[in-house]
Design a protein around this motif. Structure first.
Motif, mmCIF file in Angstrom:
data_model
loop_
_atom_site.group_PDB
_atom_site.id
_atom_site.type_symbol
_atom_site.label_atom_id
_atom_site.label_comp_id
_atom_site.label_asym_id
_atom_site.label_seq_id
_atom_site.Cartn_x
_atom_site.Cartn_y
_atom_site.Cartn_z
ATOM 1 N N GLU A 133 0.827 -1.208 0.000
ATOM 2 C CA GLU A 133 0.000 0.000 0.000
ATOM 3 C C GLU A 133 0.862 1.259 0.000
ATOM 4 O O GLU A 133 0.565 2.239 -0.705
ATOM 5 N N ASP A 192 -6.792 1.439 -1.372
ATOM 6 C CA ASP A 192 -7.539 0.389 -0.689
ATOM 7 C C ASP A 192 -8.132 -0.557 -1.726
ATOM 8 O O ASP A 192 -8.041 -0.324 -2.939
ATOM 9 N N SER A 201 -4.826 2.234 3.551
ATOM 10 C CA SER A 201 -6.158 1.784 3.949
ATOM 11 C C SER A 201 -6.429 1.993 5.429
ATOM 12 O O SER A 201 -7.577 1.875 5.870
ATOM 13 N N ARG A 239 -11.795 -6.371 4.349
ATOM 14 C CA ARG A 239 -10.634 -6.495 3.455
ATOM 15 C C ARG A 239 -10.198 -7.944 3.329
ATOM 16 O O ARG A 239 -9.785 -8.394 2.257
#
Length: 588
Positions: A348, A489, A467, A519
């Motif tokens: 990420e 995300d 996220s 998730r």
């Protein structure tokens, strides 16, 4: 660097024709042997001094020993000292291998001063290096020399280099290729990819980059499934063992992944054959035992385990008769014939950095918490940003239990030499000395942080986070404080996607979808799709998944590009093509 200008024209001619005055090999003196021993022990500074001593006492081999001293200083990080030594070397007294090493070292010194053109002049004529023991270093230096002026050609050089690398070096090299291709405009990427042949080392990377942008693949780059080295066989999904922790501290995470995997299976009306869910327990030994039970029962594919420790232990065991789709990334390379898929903070952070680089926002201030997830996201962001020529000017680490972060912000800005005073009118344009803010903190802290950043005159500075900023079960009224902030995300958490179960429907029936475990549910959806929708596909082609655009690289690792979202009136929205967005709209 005057040395390069003086030596280069003569040295190129010497390297292109054998020098009769240079010996083909050398017998080391006692002093030189001692210096080589220090070098092999990693005592590079001491080795350099010993080589200089050997050079002063062995007149016939003086130039060769000075070259070794310069190479030792290079390894010790003393580039300037190495440069000074090279002024004393006569290339005519070196043999062919030594001349090649001298040329490579001169090129590396040129790169250290950002003289890419000089480095290219030194490296490009050295075609003999391609068949020498210095091939990997030659390719790496050439790639660096070309990456600013011709990123696609540099990517081809690095792809060629990748065939000689292993483990972490090969993975880092692959990431460098992805970053170079991501820096290209659509038109340049498409036209350059059309010049590739079907078996070019850059093929898989180019296919992934094209499909991620929604472009068709040139005919010569398409392959039949049988030609592609995919770890999944067409029969693999007939009997699947799903190894997940259904007891112990990771039980809730295991249940969320299980529910997502089975939801995808049931939506496909049971396609994919028999599935058995096996409890992998709470430690690595339990996971290995669960794998062995699955293998003994005749399952053709194992999905799991879930924890990093369990995946690492399983890969290290070396006895893997049944293909594995591991649900985490281990420190060890993924064994050939197996795959790994992970939701990692590093990925990420890297995705956020890639977004910043694409938009020409290379100077960044980061705000993070002290926990492991925030720090790993920061690490991934820093690595990707710096490899792309960007820079993290300062890192603000906050205590998420506090409510006032202004002193921490001010201290980092002062340390970085950046302005800390805010204009009296916050809407007046204000140059803070950096381009964007990276944020890796949880929602409650972020809602306090963003208004405080704006008090420093940063209302128009793009902000992007991980996220961590978004709680799928959060309160939109409270998230209004985050309006204009982007985050990376899983796209399925925000939008229903074609070919996937409708989240808007499932969320009324499944508890995991009401919190952060959503998730992991999306992760389970994608694990099933990786097994059951890629048997006849080109693994390097990117496809839309619940957690992002997915493709499988040449190491068996699933590459994931998460989606970019932005808060608007407290609600997340997918970002349209264009720039990062502040609360006032798109920014160039």
């Amino acid at each position: 660097m005057t040395l390069l200008r003086l030596v280069c024209p003569v040295l190129v001619l010497i390297l292109l024709s054998a020098c009769a005055t240079a010996p083909a090999s050398r017998t080391l003196s006692a002093e030189a042997e001692q210096a080589e021993s220090l070098f092999l022990e990693g005592e590079f500074a001491a080795a350099a001094q010993a080589f200089v001593t050997a050079a002063n006492s062995a007149r016939g081999d003086r130039d060769a020993y000075l070259l070794r001293a310069a190479e030792s200083y290079r390894e010790a990080g003393s580039i300037r000292t190495a440069d000074n030594l090279l002024n004393e070397i006569s290339p005519r007294r070196l043999n062919a291998d030594e001349q090649l090493r001298l040329q490579l070292l001169l090129a590396e010194l040129a790169l250290a001063t950002r003289d890419d053109a000089e480095a290219r002049n030194l490296l490009d004529p050295l075609t003999a290096a391609n068949k020498s023991r210095h091939r990997a270093r030659w390719l790496e230096l050439r790639g660096r020399a070309w990456q600013r002026s011709d990123p696609f050609f540099a990517a081809r050089l690095f792809a060629d280099l990748g065939q000689d690398l292993q483990g972490r070096d090969r993975r880092d090299n692959a990431q460098r290729i992805r970053d170079l291709l991501a820096s290209l405009s659509d038109q340049v990427l498409k036209s350059s990819a059309e010049s590739l042949a079907g078996r070019d080392p850059l093929r898989a990377h180019a296919v992934r980059a094209l499909t991620a942008r929604g472009f068709a693949i040139p005919p010569q780059l398409r392959r039949q499934a049988a030609e592609e080295a995919t770890p999944i066989s067409p029969e693999a999904s007939e009997r699947i063992a799903l190894l997940l922790p259904l007891s112990g501290p990771l039980r809730l995470a295991g249940e969320a992944v299980r529910d997502g995997f089975l939801a995808a299976h049931f939506q496909a009306a049971g396609q994919g054959g028999e599935i058995e869910v096996i409890d992998s327990g709470g430690d690595a030994d339990s996971a290995i035992n669960a794998y062995r039970r699955a293998a003994a029962r005749g399952y053709r594919q194992v999905v799991g385990p879930l924890s990093r420790e369990a995946v690492g232990a399983l890969f290290a065991s070396g006895d893997l008769p049944v293909p594995v789709l591991a649900l985490n990334r281990a420190d060890l390379p993924t064994p050939r014939g197996h795959m790994s898929f992970a939701l990692t903070p590093e990925d990420e952070g890297a995705a956020a950095a890639g977004r910043l680089l694409q938009r020409g926002l290379p100077r960044v201030i980061a705000v993070v918490a002290a926990d492991d997830g925030s720090q790993r996201a920061l690490s991934g962001m820093q690595q990707r940003l710096t490899s792309g020529g960007g820079e993290v000017l300062g890192v603000v680490q906050i205590d998420e239990r506090k409510v006032n972060f202004q002193e921490e912000i001010r201290a980092v800005l002062v340390a970085a030499g950046l302005p800390t005073s805010r204009p009296q009118e916050l809407e007046i344009p204000h140059d803070p000395g950096f381009d964007a803010v990276f944020i890796a903190v949880r929602p409650a802290a972020a809602r306090l942080l963003v208004p405080q950043l704006k008090l420093f005159g940063l209302s128009e500075v793009p902000m992007i986070g991980t996220s961590l900023l978004f709680d799928p079960a959060g309160d939109a009224r409270m998230d209004r404080e985050l309006s204009g902030v982007e985050f990376v995300d899983s796209p399925w958490l925000v939008d229903d996607l074609p070919g996937l179960p409708l989240r808007s429907t499932l969320s009324n029936h499944l508890e995991p979808l009401r919190g952060g475990a959503a998730r992991l549910f999306a992760f389970g959806l994608d694990a099933w799709r990786l097994l059951n929708q890629r048997n006849a596909a080109d693994p390097s082609m990117a496809e839309q998944g619940a957690t992002g655009m997915l493709s499988i690289d040449e190491f068996g690792d699933v590459q994931r590009d998460p989606a970019i979202h932005v808060f608007r009136s407290g609600r997340p929205r997918r970002v349209v093509e264009g720039a990062l967005m502040t609360d006032g709209g798109p920014q160039g």
